[in-house]
Write a protein that holds these residues in place. Sequence first.
Motif: not given
Length: 406
Positions: A218, A229-230, A232-234, A236-237, A240, A243, A247
Amino acid sequence: MPRLIAHLDMDAFYASVELLRYPELKGLPVVIGGGRRHQPVMRPDGTREFSLLRDYTGRGVLTTSTYEARKLGVFSAMPTMKAAKLAPDAVLLPVDFDEYRKYSRLFKAAVRRIAPLVEDRGIDEIYIDLSDLPGVHDDGGRAIGQALKDAVFDATGGLTCSVGITPNKLLSKLCSEFDKPDGLTLLRADEIPARVWPLAARKVNGIGPKASEKLAAHGMHTIGDIAARDAAYLVEHFGKSYGAWLHRASHGIDDREVVTHSEPVSMSRETTFERDLHAVRDRHVLTPIFTELCMEVADDLSRKGYAAKTIGIKLRFDDFKIVTRDLTLPAHTMDAKTIRRAAGECLKRVDLTRRLRLLGVRAGNLAKLSELLNPHATDAPVAQEPAPAYHAPLPLFDASEGGSSA
């Protein structure tokens, strides 16, 4: 006042303990991972003769190595035969866990005399909560960090350690690696972008090889890449939970407390054979090893004041397949004979046709002896010792225990 947490990590611990015993090896490439046959031999002139890595034959792996050996590309968990090709003239020493445990107790006791809030993370590393020590915030923990290092050195007769001091456990573990060996690293939260973000993502404890590979796919190679990275991006990929953790970790956020006491989940002993052993043809080799493992587990339980209700075995075969089996006893025990009998029962449930690379014995479902002996603390009875119908030494593998005569 902000928290100040230290992570203290002993430098090349096993190897350093051996260098105290054999000071003539200082400055030389030394690896730990041999067997009894690699014990140094005293010559008539009073000097010692050491085994060299070039002469090793077998299937073992290294436990650790000195920094001089690491410069040659030799690291822990490396197959010993591979290490022999990289550093044939390195000295090979046997593993001596009793000696390492002795020095582990010495350095931890020295630390607790200065800073009592200690979380034990293994034989060679600890976390220390320094937050409430007098004057510790005056210099960010530098003086107390040096005092801890000096105390460890004095208590062990010369062993060094590396210490990281930061606002939390995650950053402190990271920083204790910055200036090894014999390092002392302090880090404030406002220094994270400059000192932490440029580091490879895999440096964070909790980001393993698979996660590193996925992060790289990524476009995230450094800790700073993740932080950019946001959340939300972490999520998503990477899911929960993981990710969200990525962060927080990339921004140096970690709220975990220093846990000063925890109960062990299990105790185990295992050994990797220098050559693959057959259940029947090598019975004379396997039987005493198996019995010794059971005795070591029993000794660990007794020494630490626990009894076990579940006994298990672990086998790794020549195709690297791992098999485990467990047996729950009617009552807790810390008796070697009972453990040996239960482990033997577990063996009956395994196909032993293939050759063995590793054999292990595990004790789980633990309870404190003090609670078992107190009728008001628990209903669990202690097993009667010795176990009935035990005849020592038991054959390890025979027809009745699932062994193959092939």
